[in-house]
Motif scaffolding. Structure first.
Motif, mmCIF file in Angstrom:
data_model
loop_
_atom_site.group_PDB
_atom_site.id
_atom_site.type_symbol
_atom_site.label_atom_id
_atom_site.label_comp_id
_atom_site.label_asym_id
_atom_site.label_seq_id
_atom_site.Cartn_x
_atom_site.Cartn_y
_atom_site.Cartn_z
ATOM 1 N N SER A 69 0.832 -1.206 0.000
ATOM 2 C CA SER A 69 0.000 0.000 0.000
ATOM 3 C C SER A 69 0.869 1.260 0.000
ATOM 4 N N LYS A 70 1.909 1.267 0.808
ATOM 5 C CA LYS A 70 2.825 2.417 0.856
ATOM 6 C C LYS A 70 3.510 2.620 -0.491
ATOM 7 N N LEU A 71 3.925 1.516 -1.116
ATOM 8 C CA LEU A 71 4.582 1.604 -2.418
ATOM 9 C C LEU A 71 3.618 2.163 -3.472
ATOM 10 N N LYS A 72 2.371 1.747 -3.412
ATOM 11 C CA LYS A 72 1.372 2.249 -4.362
ATOM 12 C C LYS A 72 1.109 3.745 -4.168
ATOM 13 N N GLN A 73 1.340 4.206 -2.946
ATOM 14 C CA GLN A 73 1.155 5.630 -2.649
ATOM 15 C C GLN A 73 2.346 6.479 -3.095
ATOM 16 N N GLY A 74 3.375 5.798 -3.642
ATOM 17 C CA GLY A 74 4.528 6.528 -4.158
ATOM 18 C C GLY A 74 5.743 6.524 -3.249
ATOM 19 N N LYS A 75 5.685 5.772 -2.154
ATOM 20 C CA LYS A 75 6.819 5.731 -1.233
ATOM 21 C C LYS A 75 7.984 4.951 -1.843
ATOM 22 N N GLN A 76 9.186 5.436 -1.569
ATOM 23 C CA GLN A 76 10.416 4.727 -1.956
ATOM 24 C C GLN A 76 10.842 3.907 -0.733
ATOM 25 N N ILE A 77 10.927 2.588 -0.877
ATOM 26 C CA ILE A 77 11.194 1.707 0.257
ATOM 27 C C ILE A 77 12.388 0.813 -0.048
ATOM 28 N N ALA A 78 13.265 0.654 0.948
ATOM 29 C CA ALA A 78 14.423 -0.240 0.815
ATOM 30 C C ALA A 78 14.272 -1.405 1.777
ATOM 31 N N LEU A 79 14.679 -2.571 1.337
ATOM 32 C CA LEU A 79 14.701 -3.769 2.187
ATOM 33 C C LEU A 79 16.149 -4.167 2.420
ATOM 34 N N ILE A 80 16.511 -4.349 3.686
ATOM 35 C CA ILE A 80 17.842 -4.850 4.034
ATOM 36 C C ILE A 80 17.686 -6.041 4.978
ATOM 37 N N SER A 81 18.717 -6.863 5.059
ATOM 38 C CA SER A 81 18.750 -7.933 6.056
ATOM 39 C C SER A 81 19.854 -7.600 7.053
ATOM 40 N N ASP A 82 20.022 -8.440 8.064
ATOM 41 C CA ASP A 82 21.047 -8.165 9.065
ATOM 42 C C ASP A 82 22.444 -8.130 8.437
ATOM 43 N N ALA A 83 22.646 -8.958 7.425
ATOM 44 C CA ALA A 83 23.942 -9.011 6.738
ATOM 45 C C ALA A 83 23.757 -9.678 5.383
ATOM 46 N N GLY A 84 24.427 -9.150 4.365
ATOM 47 C CA GLY A 84 24.361 -9.755 3.048
ATOM 48 C C GLY A 84 23.212 -9.226 2.205
ATOM 49 N N THR A 85 22.830 -10.002 1.210
ATOM 50 C CA THR A 85 21.816 -9.589 0.251
ATOM 51 C C THR A 85 20.440 -10.101 0.655
ATOM 52 N N PRO A 86 19.438 -9.235 0.723
ATOM 53 C CA PRO A 86 18.089 -9.681 1.081
ATOM 54 C C PRO A 86 17.610 -10.805 0.165
ATOM 55 N N ALA A 87 16.818 -11.711 0.739
ATOM 56 C CA ALA A 87 16.198 -12.841 0.036
ATOM 57 C C ALA A 87 17.143 -14.023 -0.164
ATOM 58 N N ILE A 88 18.431 -13.859 0.125
ATOM 59 C CA ILE A 88 19.362 -14.989 0.058
ATOM 60 C C ILE A 88 19.457 -15.581 1.465
ATOM 61 N N SER A 89 18.646 -16.626 1.719
ATOM 62 C CA SER A 89 18.513 -17.224 3.057
ATOM 63 C C SER A 89 18.028 -16.205 4.087
ATOM 64 N N ASP A 90 17.335 -15.199 3.640
ATOM 65 C CA ASP A 90 16.755 -14.149 4.486
ATOM 66 C C ASP A 90 15.432 -13.715 3.853
ATOM 67 N N PRO A 91 14.584 -12.981 4.601
ATOM 68 C CA PRO A 91 13.322 -12.507 4.025
ATOM 69 C C PRO A 91 13.545 -11.622 2.798
ATOM 70 N N GLY A 92 12.583 -11.646 1.902
ATOM 71 C CA GLY A 92 12.682 -10.814 0.703
ATOM 72 C C GLY A 92 11.865 -11.339 -0.458
ATOM 73 N N TYR A 93 11.869 -12.655 -0.630
ATOM 74 C CA TYR A 93 11.190 -13.262 -1.782
ATOM 75 C C TYR A 93 9.714 -12.901 -1.831
ATOM 76 N N LEU A 94 9.009 -13.022 -0.710
ATOM 77 C CA LEU A 94 7.568 -12.765 -0.698
ATOM 78 C C LEU A 94 7.253 -11.322 -1.087
ATOM 79 N N LEU A 95 8.047 -10.399 -0.569
ATOM 80 C CA LEU A 95 7.811 -8.985 -0.858
ATOM 81 C C LEU A 95 8.094 -8.667 -2.322
ATOM 82 N N VAL A 96 9.168 -9.199 -2.863
ATOM 83 C CA VAL A 96 9.495 -8.979 -4.276
ATOM 84 C C VAL A 96 8.395 -9.554 -5.163
ATOM 85 N N ARG A 97 7.949 -10.765 -4.846
ATOM 86 C CA ARG A 97 6.885 -11.395 -5.643
ATOM 87 C C ARG A 97 5.616 -10.547 -5.626
#
Length: 225
Positions: A69-97
Motif C-alpha cells: 500500500s505504501k509503495l502504491k502511494q509513491g513511497k520509496q522503500i528499501a529492504l535490508i537484512s542483518d547481513a548480506g543480500t536480502p532474500a538470500i537465506s533471508d526474508p525478501g522473496y515474498l515482498l518482491v513477488r
C-alpha cells in the motif's frame, strides 16, 4: 507508484558497504530491516536517518499488504537484512513477488553475499555450483542429504556454529569421509578462517577448536568417474 530497493549490507566489515547503498538508504522514505537493533547501528555509523520498520520471517506475511500500500502511494522503500543480500537465506522473496504482481518497480543493488567469496577461495570448481542455503532442520533433512550426495556440482551450505559438527557428521555418513570440503567462517571479520581438506579432517579440526561464527560449507561434487 513507488519503488522497492533491495540493498545488500556488509557481512562483517563495514568498509564493504557501497557508496550507492549508502546513497539509496539515505534517500528512501522507509527502510525495512530484519532486526532494527542490528540495522540501527549500521544506520548510525553511516549517518542514515530514514525510519526503520521491522520486517522478518515471523511477520513478513502480515506486513505485506501495508508495505505494498505504501509503495502504491509513491513511497520509496528499501529492504535490508542483518547481513548480506536480502532474500538470500533471508526474508525478501515474498515482498518482491508481491511487488511484481502489483506492477511495482524493484531494483536489487549488487553487494555482499557470504557464499561468493567462500566459493571463490575454496579451491573447488566454481564454474557450476548449487547453492542450498540452510538444510531442513529436521523433516526431510536425511532425504535431502541423500539427494545432494549424488550432485556432481560444487555444493554450498550455510550452517550455524552450534550445528556445524553435527552437520559434518551427517555429511560423512552420506557423502563419505574423504569427500573434499572447504569451509569459511567469520568472513571479512578479524578472525576470518578458511579450512580446506576432507570432511573428516574438517570435523576433527572443529572438534579441537570450538566453532564460532556463521559457516559457509563448500563441498566437492560427486566424481563422475
Amino acid at each position: 507508484m513507488g519503488k522497492l530497493f533491495l540493498v545488500p549490507t556488509p557481512i562483517g566489515n563495514l568498509k564493504d558497504m557501497t557508496y550507492r547503498a549508502v546513497e539509496v538508504l539515505s534517500q528512501v522514505d522507509l527502510i525495512l530491516a530484519e532486526d532494527t537493533r542490528t540495522s540501527g547501528k549500521l544506520m548510525k555509523h553511516f549517518e542514515i536517518t530514514a525510519p526503520l520498520q521491522s520486517h522478518h520471517m515471523h511477520n513478513e506475511h502480515s506486513t505485506l499488504a501495508s508495505i505494498i500500500s505504501k509503495l502504491k502511494q509513491g513511497k520509496q522503500i528499501a529492504l535490508i537484512s542483518d547481513a548480506g543480500t536480502p532474500a538470500i537465506s533471508d526474508p525478501g522473496y515474498l515482498l518482491v513477488r508481491e511487488a511484481i504482481a502489483n506492477k511495482i518497480e524493484t531494483e536489487c543493488l549488487p553487494g555482499a553475499t557470504a557464499f561468493v567469496p567462500a566459493l571463490v577461495q575454496s579451491g573447488l570448481p566454481n564454474e557450476r555450483f548449487i547453492f542450498e542455503g540452510f538444510l531442513p532442520p529436521k523433516k526431510g533433512r536425511q532425504t535431502r542429504l541423500m539427494q545432494l550426495s549424488e550432485e556432481t556440482r560444487t555444493l554450498i551450505i550455510y550452517e550455524s556454529p552450534h550445528k556445524v559438527i553435527k552437520t559434518l557428521s551427517q555429511l560423512i555418513e552420506f557423502f563419505g569421509a574423504d569427500r573434499q570440503l572447504s569451509f569459511s567462517r567469520e568472513l571479512t571479520k578479524l578472525h576470518e578462517e578458511t579450512f580446506r581438506g576432507s570432511i573428516e579432517e574438517a570435523k576433527q579440526h572443529l572438534e579441537q577448536k570450538p566453532p564460532k561464527g556463521e559457516f559457509v560449507l563448500c563441498i566437492a561434487g560427486k566424481s563422475k568417474k
